[in-house]
Design a protein around this motif. Structure first.
Motif, PDB file in Angstrom:
ATOM      1  N   LYS A 102     -25.273 -12.586 -69.123  1.00  0.00           N
ATOM      2  CA  LYS A 102     -26.714 -12.326 -69.196  1.00  0.00           C
ATOM      3  C   LYS A 102     -27.062 -10.870 -68.914  1.00  0.00           C
ATOM      4  N   GLU A 103     -26.503 -10.296 -67.860  1.00  0.00           N
ATOM      5  CA  GLU A 103     -26.858  -8.925 -67.491  1.00  0.00           C
ATOM      6  C   GLU A 103     -26.398  -7.923 -68.551  1.00  0.00           C
ATOM      7  N   GLU A 104     -25.189  -8.134 -69.084  1.00  0.00           N
ATOM      8  CA  GLU A 104     -24.688  -7.236 -70.129  1.00  0.00           C
ATOM      9  C   GLU A 104     -25.548  -7.368 -71.386  1.00  0.00           C
ATOM     10  N   ALA A 105     -25.973  -8.577 -71.709  1.00  0.00           N
ATOM     11  CA  ALA A 105     -26.841  -8.772 -72.880  1.00  0.00           C
ATOM     12  C   ALA A 105     -28.169  -8.048 -72.694  1.00  0.00           C
ATOM     13  N   ARG A 106     -28.735  -8.118 -71.484  1.00  0.00           N
ATOM     14  CA  ARG A 106     -29.993  -7.412 -71.203  1.00  0.00           C
ATOM     15  C   ARG A 106     -29.824  -5.907 -71.401  1.00  0.00           C
ATOM     16  N   LEU A 107     -28.732  -5.370 -70.891  1.00  0.00           N
ATOM     17  CA  LEU A 107     -28.482  -3.934 -71.004  1.00  0.00           C
ATOM     18  C   LEU A 107     -28.331  -3.510 -72.461  1.00  0.00           C
ATOM     19  N   LEU A 108     -27.599  -4.285 -73.226  1.00  0.00           N
ATOM     20  CA  LEU A 108     -27.383  -3.949 -74.635  1.00  0.00           C
ATOM     21  C   LEU A 108     -28.696  -3.981 -75.413  1.00  0.00           C
ATOM     22  N   LEU A 109     -29.534  -4.944 -75.124  1.00  0.00           N
ATOM     23  CA  LEU A 109     -30.822  -5.033 -75.810  1.00  0.00           C
ATOM     24  C   LEU A 109     -31.725  -3.862 -75.445  1.00  0.00           C
ATOM     25  N   MET A 110     -31.709  -3.434 -74.184  1.00  0.00           N
ATOM     26  CA  MET A 110     -32.543  -2.305 -73.769  1.00  0.00           C
ATOM     27  C   MET A 110     -32.067  -1.005 -74.402  1.00  0.00           C
ATOM     28  N   VAL A 111     -30.744  -0.818 -74.480  1.00  0.00           N
ATOM     29  CA  VAL A 111     -30.209   0.374 -75.144  1.00  0.00           C
ATOM     30  C   VAL A 111     -30.605   0.377 -76.618  1.00  0.00           C
ATOM     31  N   ALA A 112     -30.490  -0.768 -77.270  1.00  0.00           N
ATOM     32  CA  ALA A 112     -30.852  -0.864 -78.686  1.00  0.00           C
ATOM     33  C   ALA A 112     -32.331  -0.568 -78.903  1.00  0.00           C
ATOM     34  N   PHE A 113     -33.165  -0.973 -77.947  1.00  0.00           N
ATOM     35  CA  PHE A 113     -34.606  -0.744 -78.039  1.00  0.00           C
ATOM     36  C   PHE A 113     -34.939   0.751 -78.128  1.00  0.00           C
ATOM     37  N   THR A 114     -34.136   1.592 -77.517  1.00  0.00           N
ATOM     38  CA  THR A 114     -34.427   3.035 -77.450  1.00  0.00           C
ATOM     39  C   THR A 114     -33.905   3.806 -78.660  1.00  0.00           C
ATOM     40  N   ARG A 115     -33.111   3.194 -79.492  1.00  0.00           N
ATOM     41  CA  ARG A 115     -32.304   3.942 -80.456  1.00  0.00           C
ATOM     42  C   ARG A 115     -33.141   4.719 -81.481  1.00  0.00           C
ATOM     43  N   ASP A 116     -34.239   4.162 -81.976  1.00  0.00           N
ATOM     44  CA  ASP A 116     -34.950   4.856 -83.052  1.00  0.00           C
ATOM     45  C   ASP A 116     -35.630   6.136 -82.574  1.00  0.00           C
ATOM     46  N   VAL A 117     -35.945   6.234 -81.271  1.00  0.00           N
ATOM     47  CA  VAL A 117     -36.459   7.504 -80.745  1.00  0.00           C
ATOM     48  C   VAL A 117     -35.345   8.545 -80.720  1.00  0.00           C
TER      49      VAL A 117
ATOM     50  N   ILE B 171     -33.911  12.939 -83.268  1.00  0.00           N
ATOM     51  CA  ILE B 171     -33.310  14.222 -82.882  1.00  0.00           C
ATOM     52  C   ILE B 171     -32.356  14.689 -83.968  1.00  0.00           C
ATOM     53  N   ARG B 172     -32.510  15.964 -84.363  1.00  0.00           N
ATOM     54  CA  ARG B 172     -31.724  16.502 -85.478  1.00  0.00           C
ATOM     55  C   ARG B 172     -30.548  17.356 -85.000  1.00  0.00           C
ATOM     56  N   ILE B 173     -29.938  16.950 -83.885  1.00  0.00           N
ATOM     57  CA  ILE B 173     -28.671  17.528 -83.425  1.00  0.00           C
ATOM     58  C   ILE B 173     -27.745  16.347 -83.170  1.00  0.00           C
ATOM     59  N   GLU B 174     -26.786  16.127 -84.050  1.00  0.00           N
ATOM     60  CA  GLU B 174     -26.007  14.893 -84.035  1.00  0.00           C
ATOM     61  C   GLU B 174     -25.263  14.690 -82.720  1.00  0.00           C
ATOM     62  N   THR B 175     -24.639  15.746 -82.196  1.00  0.00           N
ATOM     63  CA  THR B 175     -23.875  15.584 -80.958  1.00  0.00           C
ATOM     64  C   THR B 175     -24.793  15.255 -79.781  1.00  0.00           C
ATOM     65  N   LEU B 176     -26.020  15.760 -79.799  1.00  0.00           N
ATOM     66  CA  LEU B 176     -26.978  15.422 -78.748  1.00  0.00           C
ATOM     67  C   LEU B 176     -27.393  13.958 -78.867  1.00  0.00           C
ATOM     68  N   GLN B 177     -27.578  13.478 -80.082  1.00  0.00           N
ATOM     69  CA  GLN B 177     -27.872  12.056 -80.280  1.00  0.00           C
ATOM     70  C   GLN B 177     -26.801  11.183 -79.637  1.00  0.00           C
ATOM     71  N   GLU B 178     -25.557  11.490 -79.932  1.00  0.00           N
ATOM     72  CA  GLU B 178     -24.449  10.687 -79.426  1.00  0.00           C
ATOM     73  C   GLU B 178     -24.411  10.687 -77.901  1.00  0.00           C
ATOM     74  N   ARG B 179     -24.631  11.864 -77.310  1.00  0.00           N
ATOM     75  CA  ARG B 179     -24.573  11.962 -75.856  1.00  0.00           C
ATOM     76  C   ARG B 179     -25.738  11.217 -75.205  1.00  0.00           C
ATOM     77  N   LEU B 180     -26.907  11.275 -75.833  1.00  0.00           N
ATOM     78  CA  LEU B 180     -28.066  10.591 -75.281  1.00  0.00           C
ATOM     79  C   LEU B 180     -27.859   9.078 -75.231  1.00  0.00           C
ATOM     80  N   VAL B 181     -27.234   8.530 -76.261  1.00  0.00           N
ATOM     81  CA  VAL B 181     -26.942   7.099 -76.253  1.00  0.00           C
ATOM     82  C   VAL B 181     -26.085   6.749 -75.037  1.00  0.00           C
ATOM     83  N   ASN B 182     -25.117   7.596 -74.735  1.00  0.00           N
ATOM     84  CA  ASN B 182     -24.252   7.376 -73.579  1.00  0.00           C
ATOM     85  C   ASN B 182     -25.028   7.517 -72.271  1.00  0.00           C
TER      86      ASN B 182
END
Length: 446
Positions: free
Chosen positions: A396-411, A415-426
């Protein structure tokens, strides 16, 4: 009256303010002072600040470093960027002063100036006079008036006509002080005709004291200019950050701004965009992740005054524990702004029963040939999605975390710096897991 102590301070130490700044910056103080005396700090009685009591932040014993006393910090020791493969030209502001001991000065195209606002006002007087404090309207904004009164330095990016700065610029704002401190920053970005530049601004706190930060940013995008500005806030819970960003665009220009708050105390972001030339595009993004008793307030006003322009606003907030979030967005389409395409979206996730979100999206349209929309949703995690993931062996907790991370992705995707996008997801994943306690890149906080 809260304002009186700062009125007295300004009058008593005006000579100190002038001595440790530049003549050009000093020339703007008196007009700002007169406005501040008349209107003071905004309070919750103002509709635009209904859920954010700004004045209370200044009702404290705060120091101001008016004499430019050196701050004992080496930013190269305090900050190590851990964004893999993010190659940037690196600059620092220590509190509100430019750090001029750059160890590795980078090559910049001819005519480009990046550095101290004081120095720029002396070396580029015509450009300074043309742009400084011109769109940062303080007629109804006491925080901007206050900042103009007390700011003594800042950071400027000036890119002349037909010049592209291919390598992103990175400005690190480091808060450092042995006592509770008021910091007043200025940032000025000038992109002349057909100029291109990208700037990443990162906020970090070193000392465990209270900071009240006012920041005023002015962005000028001339004809066919392209400006990207991304702000990453990773401050301590003892920081009150009052951020005012003003953007002005001419025809065929393209401006992207995005404010990402990963850790904060009390934040008010005030964004104001004016589109003054046809076929211009403005893209504004915002993401905040708050927990405990943290507070985030995003206010965005976008003015379409000419035809054939496009704008897109996307703001998202994730709230946990007893945190609070506010979004107030307004798009104004004036009578002559036919063929406008303007879209505003606000999505909010309350991940606890005690979190509170206040949202007020608005459209004000006086033209009749437009495509405009606004959308708002505020809710909890999708129970069906949680059930689906748990049925496939995800706890349950891991599922909650994954859904919250996915919720943020379109913001993040704005960003038009690909490496910054990748780091922000992390970094966002670490933030939800409680591993990003104060900041992601500061050695002091590790």
């Amino acid at each position: 009256m809260i304002e009186q102590q700062y009125i007295d301070l300004f009058e008593q130490y005006r000579s100190e303010l002038d001595r440790y700044s530049s003549e050009a910056m000093n020339s703007y103080r008196d007009a700002a002072f007169e406005t501040f005396k008349n209107i003071g700090f905004p309070t919750s009685q103002n509709e635009d600040y209904k859920h954010s009591n700004i004045a209370r932040a200044f009702d404290a014993d705060l120091g101001l470093n008016l004499r430019n006393i050196p701050i004992p910090v080496n930013p190269y020791d305090a900050f190590k960027c851990d964004v893999p493969n993010l190659s940037t030209n690196l600059y620092f502001l220590i509190n509100d002063r430019y750090y001029d001991k750059n160890q590795h000065p980078e090559f910049l195209p001819e005519g480009v100036f990046v550095g101290s606002l004081q120095v720029f006002s002396v070396n580029y007087p015509e450009q300074f006079e043309k742009y400084y404090a011109k769109i940062a309207d303080y007629s109804d904004n006491g925080v901007v008036a206050y900042n103009t009164m007390f700011a003594q330095d800042g950071f400027v990016v000036y890119v002349p006509k037909n010049v592209s700065v291919d390598k992103p610029l990175q400005l690190i704002n480091i808060l450092r002080g042995g006592v509770d401190l008021n910091v007043n920053r200025r940032i000025l970005i000038i992109a002349e005709e057909n100029a291109h530049v990208k700037l990443l601004v990162c906020d970090h706190t070193v000392d465990d004291v209270n900071f009240v930060v006012t920041q005023v940013t002015e962005i000028f995008a001339d004809v066919s200019a392209q400006v990207d500005m991304y702000e990453l806030e990773e401050n301590s819970v003892k920081v009150t950050r009052l951020n005012n960003l003003f953007s002005e665009q001419k025809e065929k220009s393209n401006v992207v701004t995005s404010g990402i708050t990963l850790h904060n105390g009390y934040t008010r972001n005030n964004y104001r965009y004016r589109i003054l030339g046809e076929h211009a595009e403005a893209h504004a993004g915002g993401l905040a992740i708050c927990d405990k008793s943290q507070h985030i307030d995003n206010f965005a006003f976008l003015d379409h005054s000419v035809p054939n322009c496009t704008s897109n606003e996307l703001f998202k907030t994730v709230l946990q524990d007893k945190s609070t979030g506010v979004f107030c967005g307004k798009i104004l389409v004036e009578r002559d702004a036919q063929k406008t395409q303007a879209y505003q979206t606000n999505r909010n996730l309350c991940a606890s029963e005690d979190a509170r979100m206040y949202s007020k999206p608005q459209l004000e349209i006086y033209a009749d040939d437009v495509k405009c929309s606004h959308g708002l949703t505020t809710g909890h995690l999708d129970d069906e999605a949680l059930f689906y993931m748990r049925a496939r062996g995800i706890d349950k907790e891991e599922a909650r975390l994954l859904l919250m991370v996915a919720f943020t992705r379109d913001v993040v995707d704005l960003i038009r710096i690909e490496t910054l996008q990748e780091r922000l997801v992390n970094l966002i994943d670490k933030r939800f897991r409680g591993e990003l306690m104060r900041c992601g890149n500061c050695n002091v906080c590790k």
